[in-house]
Scaffold this motif. Structure first.
Motif, PDB file in Angstrom:
ATOM      1  N   TRP A   1       8.449  11.111  10.223  1.00 11.74           N
ATOM      2  CA  TRP A   1       9.047  11.770  11.383  1.00 11.74           C
ATOM      3  C   TRP A   1       9.320  10.824  12.549  1.00 11.74           C
ATOM      4  N   GLY A   2       8.912   9.583  12.419  1.00 14.03           N
ATOM      5  CA  GLY A   2       9.055   8.654  13.537  1.00 14.03           C
ATOM      6  C   GLY A   2      10.441   8.013  13.583  1.00 14.03           C
ATOM      7  N   ASP A   3      10.544   6.934  14.352  1.00 21.28           N
ATOM      8  CA  ASP A   3      11.827   6.235  14.473  1.00 21.28           C
ATOM      9  C   ASP A   3      11.718   4.775  14.038  1.00 21.28           C
TER      10      ASP A   3
ATOM     11  N   ASN B   1      13.441   6.503   4.808  1.00 16.14           N
ATOM     12  CA  ASN B   1      12.843   7.778   5.214  1.00 16.14           C
ATOM     13  C   ASN B   1      12.315   8.515   3.978  1.00 16.14           C
ATOM     14  N   GLU B   2      10.972   8.742   3.980  1.00 18.82           N
ATOM     15  CA  GLU B   2      10.290   9.444   2.871  1.00 18.82           C
ATOM     16  C   GLU B   2      10.675   8.819   1.522  1.00 18.82           C
ATOM     17  N   THR B   3      11.021   9.640   0.517  1.00 14.32           N
ATOM     18  CA  THR B   3      11.335   9.094  -0.818  1.00 14.32           C
ATOM     19  C   THR B   3      12.635   8.294  -0.741  1.00 14.32           C
TER      20      THR B   3
ATOM     21  N   TRP C   1       0.878  -1.177   0.000  1.00 17.40           N
ATOM     22  CA  TRP C   1       0.000   0.000   0.000  1.00 17.40           C
ATOM     23  C   TRP C   1       0.906   1.215   0.000  1.00 17.40           C
ATOM     24  N   SER C   2       0.521   2.248  -0.736  1.00 15.57           N
ATOM     25  CA  SER C   2       1.322   3.472  -0.742  1.00 15.57           C
ATOM     26  C   SER C   2       0.418   4.652  -1.034  1.00 15.57           C
ATOM     27  N   GLY C   3       0.481   5.669  -0.191  1.00 17.96           N
ATOM     28  CA  GLY C   3      -0.363   6.844  -0.391  1.00 17.96           C
ATOM     29  C   GLY C   3       0.268   7.875  -1.303  1.00 17.96           C
ATOM     30  N   SER C   4       1.575   8.104  -1.161  1.00 19.39           N
ATOM     31  CA  SER C   4       2.241   9.148  -1.943  1.00 19.39           C
ATOM     32  C   SER C   4       3.418   8.617  -2.747  1.00 19.39           C
ATOM     33  N   GLY C   5       3.481   7.300  -2.940  1.00 26.11           N
ATOM     34  CA  GLY C   5       4.425   6.723  -3.900  1.00 26.11           C
ATOM     35  C   GLY C   5       5.753   6.234  -3.346  1.00 26.11           C
ATOM     36  N   ASN C   6       6.077   6.575  -2.094  1.00 25.75           N
ATOM     37  CA  ASN C   6       7.396   6.204  -1.575  1.00 25.75           C
ATOM     38  C   ASN C   6       7.533   4.692  -1.366  1.00 25.75           C
ATOM     39  N   THR C   7       6.535   4.095  -0.746  1.00 22.87           N
ATOM     40  CA  THR C   7       6.571   2.642  -0.548  1.00 22.87           C
ATOM     41  C   THR C   7       6.380   1.919  -1.889  1.00 22.87           C
ATOM     42  N   GLN C   8       5.654   2.567  -2.795  1.00 16.56           N
ATOM     43  CA  GLN C   8       5.506   1.972  -4.135  1.00 16.56           C
ATOM     44  C   GLN C   8       6.863   1.880  -4.833  1.00 16.56           C
TER      45      GLN C   8
ATOM     46  N   PRO D   1       3.708   1.950   4.518  1.00 20.49           N
ATOM     47  CA  PRO D   1       4.365   3.013   5.280  1.00 20.49           C
ATOM     48  C   PRO D   1       3.807   3.130   6.694  1.00 20.49           C
ATOM     49  N   ALA D   2       4.514   3.914   7.502  1.00 17.65           N
ATOM     50  CA  ALA D   2       4.010   4.281   8.830  1.00 17.65           C
ATOM     51  C   ALA D   2       2.851   5.236   8.645  1.00 17.65           C
ATOM     52  N   MET D   3       1.706   4.878   9.187  1.00 19.95           N
ATOM     53  CA  MET D   3       0.524   5.730   9.098  1.00 19.95           C
ATOM     54  C   MET D   3      -0.093   5.839  10.488  1.00 19.95           C
TER      55      MET D   3
ATOM     56  N   ALA E   1      -0.769   6.633  14.011  1.00 16.64           N
ATOM     57  CA  ALA E   1       0.288   6.916  14.970  1.00 16.64           C
ATOM     58  C   ALA E   1       1.132   5.650  15.068  1.00 16.64           C
ATOM     59  N   GLU E   2       2.122   5.549  14.149  1.00 19.16           N
ATOM     60  CA  GLU E   2       3.003   4.370  14.094  1.00 19.16           C
ATOM     61  C   GLU E   2       2.201   3.079  13.856  1.00 19.16           C
ATOM     62  N   GLU E   3       1.298   3.173  12.888  1.00 19.31           N
ATOM     63  CA  GLU E   3       0.451   2.016  12.578  1.00 19.31           C
ATOM     64  C   GLU E   3       0.486   1.717  11.095  1.00 19.31           C
TER      65      GLU E   3
ATOM     66  N   GLY F   1       8.868  -0.596   4.178  1.00 13.11           N
ATOM     67  CA  GLY F   1       7.996   0.562   4.075  1.00 13.11           C
ATOM     68  C   GLY F   1       8.738   1.853   4.354  1.00 13.11           C
ATOM     69  N   SER F   2       8.102   2.929   3.948  1.00 14.86           N
ATOM     70  CA  SER F   2       8.654   4.262   4.152  1.00 14.86           C
ATOM     71  C   SER F   2       8.032   4.908   5.383  1.00 14.86           C
ATOM     72  N   TYR F   3       8.765   5.840   5.980  1.00 18.11           N
ATOM     73  CA  TYR F   3       8.261   6.527   7.162  1.00 18.11           C
ATOM     74  C   TYR F   3       8.675   7.999   7.092  1.00 18.11           C
TER      75      TYR F   3
HETATM   76  C1  FMN Z   1      -1.912  10.192   7.726  1.00 15.56           C
HETATM   77  C2  FMN Z   1      -0.422  10.006   7.860  1.00 15.56           C
HETATM   78  C3  FMN Z   1       0.083   9.451   9.031  1.00 15.56           C
HETATM   79  C4  FMN Z   1       1.462   9.258   9.178  1.00 15.56           C
HETATM   80  N1  FMN Z   1       1.956   8.732  10.349  1.00 15.56           N
HETATM   81  C5  FMN Z   1       3.294   8.558  10.478  1.00 15.56           C
HETATM   82  C6  FMN Z   1       3.829   8.010  11.681  1.00 15.56           C
HETATM   83  O1  FMN Z   1       3.112   7.650  12.623  1.00 15.56           O
HETATM   84  N2  FMN Z   1       5.187   7.884  11.766  1.00 15.56           N
HETATM   85  C7  FMN Z   1       6.033   8.256  10.749  1.00 15.56           C
HETATM   86  O2  FMN Z   1       7.240   8.081  10.867  1.00 15.56           O
HETATM   87  N3  FMN Z   1       5.543   8.774   9.596  1.00 15.56           N
HETATM   88  C8  FMN Z   1       4.210   8.928   9.427  1.00 15.56           C
HETATM   89  N4  FMN Z   1       3.720   9.441   8.267  1.00 15.56           N
HETATM   90  C9  FMN Z   1       4.652   9.777   7.169  1.00 15.56           C
HETATM   91  C10 FMN Z   1       4.665   8.708   6.101  1.00 15.56           C
HETATM   92  O3  FMN Z   1       4.949   7.421   6.654  1.00 15.56           O
HETATM   93  C11 FMN Z   1       5.724   9.028   5.046  1.00 15.56           C
HETATM   94  O4  FMN Z   1       5.403  10.255   4.405  1.00 15.56           O
HETATM   95  C12 FMN Z   1       5.879   7.938   4.008  1.00 15.56           C
HETATM   96  O5  FMN Z   1       6.963   8.268   3.147  1.00 15.56           O
HETATM   97  C13 FMN Z   1       4.617   7.742   3.176  1.00 15.56           C
HETATM   98  O6  FMN Z   1       4.833   6.643   2.304  1.00 15.56           O
HETATM   99  P1  FMN Z   1       3.997   6.454   0.967  1.00 15.56           P
HETATM  100  O7  FMN Z   1       4.494   7.512  -0.024  1.00 15.56           O
HETATM  101  O8  FMN Z   1       4.310   5.079   0.517  1.00 15.56           O
HETATM  102  O9  FMN Z   1       2.550   6.652   1.307  1.00 15.56           O
HETATM  103  C14 FMN Z   1       2.344   9.630   8.099  1.00 15.56           C
HETATM  104  C15 FMN Z   1       1.814  10.189   6.937  1.00 15.56           C
HETATM  105  C16 FMN Z   1       0.454  10.363   6.801  1.00 15.56           C
HETATM  106  C17 FMN Z   1      -0.089  10.956   5.517  1.00 15.56           C
END
Ligand code: FMN
Length: 135
Positions: free
Chosen positions: A86-88, A115-117, A8-15, A50-52, A54-56, A82-84
């Motif tokens: 601001w978390g750890d 981390n991110e992209t 699953w990927s919302g903004s393409g990073n995990t994709q 990715p991390a979505m 609250a760390e889920e 997966g991508s993340y």
């Molecule tokens: C709704 C939402 C919740 C998120 N929660 C976390 C989080 O709990 N910890 C974290 O490190 N990043 C969090 N992020 C950042 C995403 O994990 C990060 O932008 C990641 O690169 C998104 O991957 P994607 O492009 O595959 O969707 C969150 C982003 C969104 C949009």
């Protein structure tokens, strides 16, 4: 041997990570919303989310999907990535523990996070993971 990468990927990073893993593994690549197969048909599976929250895991598509296959992972060789932001990496540590508790054999014993992209190094790590998945 059949190998799948399901993500699953919302903004393409995990994709981007998923595409690198799948290409190196020679695996079938599925966005989780498109996966209609049976996980039992695959000997080896890499899951990406990715991390979505609250760390889920992403709650509307990926979490229900993973909860549905969790009971079929015992003895299966899997990878998690997966991508993340601001978390750890807490979401990944929890996910790895969950997969291990389900009896999965984790490649590398831990998840692969970026981390991110994903940068060049992260993509290289994804390709290395894909190569291990294919073995
Ligand atoms: C709704 C939402 C919740 C998120 N929660 C976390 C989080 O709990 N910890 C974290 O490190 N990043 C969090 N992020 C950042 C995403 O994990 C990060 O932008 C990641 O690169 C998104 O991957 P994607 O492009 O595959 O969707 C969150 C982003 C969104 C949009």
């Amino acid at each position: 041997m059949k190998t799948a990468v399901i993500y699953w990927s919302g903004s393409g990073n995990t994709q981007a990570m998923a595409e690198a893993v799948a290409e190196a593994a020679g695996a079938d690549l599925f966005n989780v919303s498109e996966f209609s197969g049976n996980i039992d048909d695959y000997d080896r599976v890499a899951f990406g989310c990715p991390a979505m929250g609250a760390e889920e895991l992403e709650e509307s598509e990926f979490e229900p999907f993973f909860a549905g296959v969790e009971g079929k992972l015992s003895g299966k060789t899997i990878a998690l990535f997966g991508s993340y932001g601001w978390g750890d990496g807490e979401w990944m540590r929890s996910w790895v523990e969950r997969a291990k508790a389900a009896g999965a054999e984790m490649i590398d014993g831990e998840g692969l996070i970026a981390n991110e992209t994903p940068d060049d190094e992260a993509l290289e790590n994804c390709r290395a993971l894909g190569e291990k998945l294919a073995k």
